[in-house]
Design an enzyme around this catalytic site. Structure first.
Site, PDB file in Angstrom:
ATOM      1  N   PRO A 127      22.638  31.666  40.329  1.00 13.42           N
ATOM      2  CA  PRO A 127      23.139  30.589  41.200  1.00 13.42           C
ATOM      3  C   PRO A 127      23.474  29.302  40.462  1.00 13.42           C
ATOM      4  O   PRO A 127      24.394  28.578  40.852  1.00 13.42           O
ATOM      5  CB  PRO A 127      21.978  30.387  42.187  1.00 13.42           C
ATOM      6  CG  PRO A 127      21.315  31.716  42.261  1.00 13.42           C
ATOM      7  CD  PRO A 127      21.409  32.278  40.869  1.00 13.42           C
ATOM      8  N   GLY A 130      27.379  29.800  35.555  1.00 10.59           N
ATOM      9  CA  GLY A 130      28.668  30.444  35.769  1.00 10.59           C
ATOM     10  C   GLY A 130      29.142  30.955  34.431  1.00 10.59           C
ATOM     11  O   GLY A 130      28.710  31.992  33.950  1.00 10.59           O
ATOM     12  N   ILE A 156      27.202  39.102  42.778  1.00 15.40           N
ATOM     13  CA  ILE A 156      27.056  40.448  42.230  1.00 15.40           C
ATOM     14  C   ILE A 156      27.918  41.425  43.019  1.00 15.40           C
ATOM     15  O   ILE A 156      27.644  41.703  44.196  1.00 15.40           O
ATOM     16  CB  ILE A 156      25.584  40.899  42.252  1.00 15.40           C
ATOM     17  CG1 ILE A 156      24.710  39.878  41.527  1.00 15.40           C
ATOM     18  CG2 ILE A 156      25.458  42.291  41.634  1.00 15.40           C
ATOM     19  CD1 ILE A 156      25.121  39.593  40.097  1.00 15.40           C
ATOM     20  N   THR A 157      28.963  41.941  42.370  1.00 13.18           N
ATOM     21  CA  THR A 157      29.802  42.963  42.988  1.00 13.18           C
ATOM     22  C   THR A 157      28.977  44.233  43.194  1.00 13.18           C
ATOM     23  O   THR A 157      28.319  44.698  42.272  1.00 13.18           O
ATOM     24  CB  THR A 157      31.013  43.277  42.102  1.00 13.18           C
ATOM     25  OG1 THR A 157      31.806  42.093  41.963  1.00 13.18           O
ATOM     26  CG2 THR A 157      31.868  44.378  42.712  1.00 13.18           C
ATOM     27  N   ARG A 267      65.347  41.610  56.306  1.00 11.91           N
ATOM     28  CA  ARG A 267      65.486  40.376  57.078  1.00 11.91           C
ATOM     29  C   ARG A 267      66.898  39.805  56.913  1.00 11.91           C
ATOM     30  O   ARG A 267      67.393  39.655  55.790  1.00 11.91           O
ATOM     31  CB  ARG A 267      64.439  39.363  56.603  1.00 11.91           C
ATOM     32  CG  ARG A 267      64.588  37.963  57.165  1.00 11.91           C
ATOM     33  CD  ARG A 267      64.263  37.885  58.623  1.00 11.91           C
ATOM     34  NE  ARG A 267      64.113  36.495  59.037  1.00 11.91           N
ATOM     35  CZ  ARG A 267      64.292  36.061  60.285  1.00 11.91           C
ATOM     36  NH1 ARG A 267      64.624  36.928  61.227  1.00 11.91           N
ATOM     37  NH2 ARG A 267      64.118  34.807  60.587  1.00 11.91           N
ATOM     38  N   GLY A 339      57.455  32.416  58.168  1.00 19.32           N
ATOM     39  CA  GLY A 339      56.290  32.343  59.049  1.00 19.32           C
ATOM     40  C   GLY A 339      55.516  33.642  59.136  1.00 19.32           C
ATOM     41  O   GLY A 339      54.284  33.641  59.290  1.00 19.32           O
ATOM     42  N   GLU A 362      35.093  36.566  35.202  1.00 14.15           N
ATOM     43  CA  GLU A 362      35.275  36.927  33.791  1.00 14.15           C
ATOM     44  C   GLU A 362      35.744  35.731  32.972  1.00 14.15           C
ATOM     45  O   GLU A 362      36.451  35.885  31.967  1.00 14.15           O
ATOM     46  CB  GLU A 362      36.259  38.102  33.630  1.00 14.15           C
ATOM     47  CG  GLU A 362      35.756  39.412  34.189  1.00 14.15           C
ATOM     48  CD  GLU A 362      34.654  40.048  33.360  1.00 14.15           C
ATOM     49  OE1 GLU A 362      34.375  39.555  32.247  1.00 14.15           O
ATOM     50  OE2 GLU A 362      34.071  41.029  33.841  1.00 14.15           O
ATOM     51  N   GLU A 366      40.012  27.632  32.799  1.00 14.51           N
ATOM     52  CA  GLU A 366      39.639  26.567  31.869  1.00 14.51           C
ATOM     53  C   GLU A 366      38.904  27.139  30.658  1.00 14.51           C
ATOM     54  O   GLU A 366      39.129  26.717  29.515  1.00 14.51           O
ATOM     55  CB  GLU A 366      38.776  25.526  32.586  1.00 14.51           C
ATOM     56  CG  GLU A 366      39.517  24.705  33.637  1.00 14.51           C
ATOM     57  CD  GLU A 366      39.822  25.477  34.923  1.00 14.51           C
ATOM     58  OE1 GLU A 366      40.709  25.049  35.668  1.00 14.51           O
ATOM     59  OE2 GLU A 366      39.167  26.510  35.168  1.00 14.51           O
TER      60      GLU A 366
END
Length: 381
Positions: A127, A130, A156-157, A267, A339, A362, A366
């Site tokens: 927590p 990072g 956690i995946t 469209r 839209g 991952e 930055e």
């Protein structure tokens, strides 16, 4: 264009066929329901997708890393969340167990991961941490022939759906980075507790959890590799993870382009399909060009890895460009839909939500820029 071997083309074709047949028709429903059926991963395993790089003797496909990245792109083009479950299972969990695990680990854990019977999860982030992985505080204290693990992990995946956890914990705080070790344990261990499942912007087809370890006992035999090597195990294959994310981002962007291209041909405004308007046609051309640039960046990095050449800079470049490109392309796809693109009746809304996270996990954009800037001395300028 990077030339692919026959095996690489075959694996890509297999992954694409599976994604189009077994995943794409159901993702809107699974996104609403908050998860894909567990049997999906067993079916993915039957075509080799849950252990792409693992040796056949342990149930894997025995393919190279480029093949894995190509397969990740194809699954991500159908759904980002499912590709993330596949990625965690393949690398780092299965890859680390094959590389560093004992014969018992491979028999008990690896074969179940490659068969899809079990799913794997990596427990590194906490927590309060990072990108600063070395700042973790989860402790593993030796007690006889066991380690007692206490702490919390975040983001956690597959935290609640996985069957085996690869856990990074501090075994000797006095040694800093060299005092961090890796463990593997089944998630039905009595000390393993899911605190919460996160409600997310995207990737809703997988579970992302906060997990607590409450005096969780793990046999010393379930240390993965050597004591003190945990951080290097978790981060040693970081380039692989970043290339994988770049491939995920390219897959998501490709899906956005496919949807926008189809819509632009259907469209009509001012008595012609909107693809015939230069503003739309040029936007699609830019999207396609950026996607191909992202693909070539990740394929180049993957080829370096397969050749045994250091690729940290190239992996960061691929991840940085592709992750940010995917958001631009998904946003442009929404714009082309007008839209309707803002409605969940059309796929581009979900794609936009799914691709945003690629700039975060991952290593954030930055962090990638920091890495690239530190490696400029090796660049042929």
């Amino acid at each position: 264009m990077t030339l692919l071997s026959e095996e690489q083309q075959a694996i890509r074709a297999t992954a694409r066929s599976f994604a189009e047949r077994e995943i794409a028709p159901h993702v809107a429903e699974w996104d609403r329901d908050g998860g894909a059926p567990r049997d999906l991963y067993r079916r993915m395993a039957t075509v080799g997708l849950m252990g792409v790089m693992v040796a056949p003797e342990w149930g894997g496909a025995g393919a190279d890393f480029t093949s894995y990245a190509l397969a990740i792109e194809e699954i991500s083009a159908a759904d980002g969340g499912i590709s993330n479950m596949m990625a965690a299972n393949n690398s780092p969990v299965a890859a680390a167990i094959e590389q560093l695990g004992t014969e018992q680990h491979k028999r008990e854990y690896l074969t179940k991961l490659t068969s899809g019977e079990w799913l794997g999860s990596i427990h590194l982030t906490e927590p309060h941490t990072g990108s600063d992985a070395a700042a973790i505080t989860t402790r593993a204290v030796k007690d006889g022939d066991e380690y007692v693990i206490t702490g919390q992990k975040a983001f956690i995946t597959a935290g609640s759906t996985s069957d085996v956890a690869m856990i990074i914990a501090v075994t000797d705080p006095s040694l800093g980075k060299r005092g961090i070790s890796a463990f593997i344990t089944p998630t039905d261990n009595p000390g393993y507790h899911v605190i919460s499942k996160e409600a997310k912007l995207g990737h809703r087809t997988n579970d992302t959890c906060q997990v607590a370890f409450e005096n969780m006992r793990v046999p010393a035999s379930d240390v993965l590799g050597e004591i003190g090597r945990g951080l290097s195990i978790a981060l040693g294959n970081l380039s692989l993870g970043r290339i994988g994310v770049a491939a995920q981002a390219v897959g998501g962007a490709r899906a956005a382009l496919k949807a926008a291209h189809a819509y632009a041909k259907e469209r009509h405004t001012f008595a012609k399909a909107i693809i015939e308007h230069q503003a739309v046609a040029f936007k699609l051309a830019d999207m396609a060009t950026e996607i191909e640039a992202g693909r070539q960046l990740y394929l180049h990095a993957a080829a370096l890895r397969d050749a045994g050449i250091e690729c940290a800079r190239e992996a960061s470049m691929a991840k940085l460009f592709a992750s940010e490109m995917a958001e631009r392309v998904a946003s442009a796809a929404i714009q082309i839909h007008g839209g309707y693109g803002f409605l969940n009746d059309y796929p581009v809304e979900k794609i936009y939500r799914d691709v945003r996270v690629y700039q975060i996990y991952e290593g954030t954009s930055e962090v990638q820029k920091i890495m690239i800037s530190r490696l400029l001395d090796g660049l042929d300028l």
